[in-house]
Design a protein around this motif. Structure first.
Motif, short mmCIF file in Angstrom:
data_model
loop_
_atom_site.label_atom_id
_atom_site.label_comp_id
_atom_site.label_asym_id
_atom_site.label_seq_id
_atom_site.Cartn_x
_atom_site.Cartn_y
_atom_site.Cartn_z
N VAL A 54 0.84 -1.20 0.00
CA VAL A 54 0.00 0.00 0.00
C VAL A 54 0.88 1.24 0.00
N THR A 55 0.47 2.26 -0.77
CA THR A 55 1.15 3.56 -0.75
C THR A 55 0.16 4.65 -0.38
N PHE A 56 0.62 5.56 0.49
CA PHE A 56 -0.12 6.78 0.81
C PHE A 56 0.76 7.95 0.39
N THR A 57 0.22 8.85 -0.42
CA THR A 57 1.01 9.96 -0.94
C THR A 57 0.25 11.28 -0.78
N ASP A 58 0.93 12.27 -0.18
CA ASP A 58 0.42 13.65 -0.11
C ASP A 58 -1.00 13.71 0.44
N GLY A 59 -1.21 13.10 1.58
CA GLY A 59 -2.55 13.08 2.16
C GLY A 59 -2.58 13.53 3.61
N ARG A 60 -3.78 13.73 4.12
CA ARG A 60 -4.00 14.04 5.53
C ARG A 60 -4.43 12.76 6.25
N LEU A 61 -3.56 12.30 7.12
CA LEU A 61 -3.81 11.10 7.91
C LEU A 61 -3.67 11.42 9.39
N ASP A 62 -3.91 12.66 9.74
CA ASP A 62 -3.77 13.07 11.13
C ASP A 62 -4.87 12.46 11.99
N LEU A 63 -4.52 12.17 13.24
CA LEU A 63 -5.45 11.61 14.23
C LEU A 63 -6.01 10.25 13.81
N THR A 64 -5.32 9.56 12.94
CA THR A 64 -5.77 8.23 12.51
C THR A 64 -5.44 7.17 13.56
N ASN A 65 -6.16 6.07 13.51
CA ASN A 65 -6.02 4.99 14.50
C ASN A 65 -5.58 3.72 13.77
N TRP A 66 -4.34 3.30 14.03
CA TRP A 66 -3.78 2.09 13.43
C TRP A 66 -3.43 1.07 14.51
N ARG A 67 -4.09 1.12 15.63
CA ARG A 67 -3.74 0.21 16.73
C ARG A 67 -3.87 -1.24 16.28
N MET A 68 -2.84 -2.01 16.60
CA MET A 68 -2.80 -3.45 16.33
C MET A 68 -2.92 -3.78 14.83
N ALA A 69 -2.66 -2.81 13.96
CA ALA A 69 -2.65 -3.06 12.52
C ALA A 69 -1.28 -3.60 12.10
N ARG A 70 -1.27 -4.30 10.99
CA ARG A 70 -0.03 -4.86 10.45
C ARG A 70 0.32 -4.16 9.14
N PHE A 71 1.51 -3.57 9.09
CA PHE A 71 2.00 -2.89 7.90
C PHE A 71 3.02 -3.80 7.20
N ASP A 72 2.61 -4.38 6.09
CA ASP A 72 3.45 -5.32 5.36
C ASP A 72 3.73 -4.74 3.98
N SER A 103 0.94 -1.78 17.03
CA SER A 103 0.90 -2.17 15.62
C SER A 103 2.23 -2.81 15.21
N ASP A 104 2.22 -3.49 14.08
CA ASP A 104 3.41 -4.11 13.53
C ASP A 104 3.87 -3.27 12.34
N LEU A 105 4.91 -2.47 12.56
CA LEU A 105 5.40 -1.52 11.55
C LEU A 105 6.67 -2.01 10.87
N ARG A 106 6.98 -3.28 10.96
CA ARG A 106 8.25 -3.77 10.42
C ARG A 106 8.34 -3.59 8.91
N GLY A 107 7.20 -3.50 8.22
CA GLY A 107 7.23 -3.32 6.77
C GLY A 107 6.87 -1.93 6.33
N ALA A 108 6.99 -0.93 7.23
CA ALA A 108 6.57 0.44 6.91
C ALA A 108 7.76 1.35 6.61
N ARG A 109 7.52 2.29 5.70
CA ARG A 109 8.52 3.32 5.40
C ARG A 109 7.82 4.68 5.36
N PHE A 110 8.31 5.64 6.14
CA PHE A 110 7.75 6.98 6.19
C PHE A 110 8.78 7.96 5.65
N THR A 111 8.39 8.74 4.65
CA THR A 111 9.30 9.69 4.02
C THR A 111 8.63 11.06 3.95
#
Length: 219
Positions: free
Chosen positions: A116-134, A151-159
């Motif tokens: 999944v890719t998120f680009t140039d968006g507003r994701l403030d105050l979002t809830n990702w508790r116990m989610a898996r980022f693969d 949450s499991d962020l082992r597969g996440a990249r934030f730029t």
């Protein structure tokens, strides 16, 4: 067929057919929508569970305040949509490209995100508790106040993201990458074991770490 976002990060991009037919945007529980375009439609506040979308393009589609537990999106493009305060617990995104969207307050807790890719968006105050980022890449997004607890962020990249005040308590961070991000006031810094941080981000992170250790930084 159009293919989105192939990159050196190894993410599999969504495959969304060109020339999809535009259809009325209507949702009921256990619906299956495939190979259609939802454009300039408004389903704010709708409730539907276990809905599936496959090879669907959303363009300026509103789901603000909707409740869609266990929704599943596969090979989808989400463009300039307002999904603020959408509740989608235990939901799945797989091979999805999200761009230019407003998702303030979205709840994806307990969910799965794969390729999944998120680009140039507003994701403030979002809830990702116990989610898996693969295999997830988040670029140029406002994530201030987001909650990644447990949450499991082992597969996440934030730029280039604003993560001011984001919460990471209990998160699994081994291999999670952060580059050119604003990290002021983040919570759960003791969960960052194994995270990979760009040198430019270390100064801001050091103040958070000092605070967690009770170190007073004098002026």
């Amino acid at each position: 067929m159009s293919r989105f976002g192939a990159s050196s990060s190894g993410l599999r991009p969504p495959i969304v057919p060109d020339g999809l037919p535009e259809v009325p945007f209507d949702l009921e529980s256990e619906d299956l929508h495939e190979k259609v375009l939802f454009a300039d439609a408004d389903l704010s506040g709708v409730f539907a569970q276990s809905v599936e979308f496959g090879q669907v393009r959303f363009r300026a589609a509103r789901l603000a305040g909707a409740t869609l537990p266990k929704v599943r999106l596969t090979d989808c493009a989400v463009e300039r949509c307002d999904w603020s305060n959408l509740r989608a617990e235990n939901a799945t995104m797989e091979r999805v490209a999200v761009s230019g969207c407003r998702m303030t307050g979205l709840a994806w807790n307990g969910g799965l995100l794969r390729d999944v890719t998120f680009t140039d968006g507003r994701l403030d105050l979002t809830n990702w508790r116990m989610a898996r980022f693969d295999a997830v890449a988040v670029t140029g997004c406002n994530l201030s106040g987001a909650d990644f607890s447990n949450s499991d962020l082992r597969g996440a990249r934030f730029t280039g993201c604003d993560l001011t005040g984001a919460q990471f308590s209990g998160a699994t961070m081994q291999g999670a990458r952060f580059e050119r991000c604003e990290l002021t006031g983040i919570g759960g810094i003791t969960s960052w074991t194994g995270a990979i941080v760009h040198p430019d981000d270390l100064i801001g992170l050091s103040y958070v770490l000092a605070g967690a250790l009770g170190i007073v930084v004098s002026s």
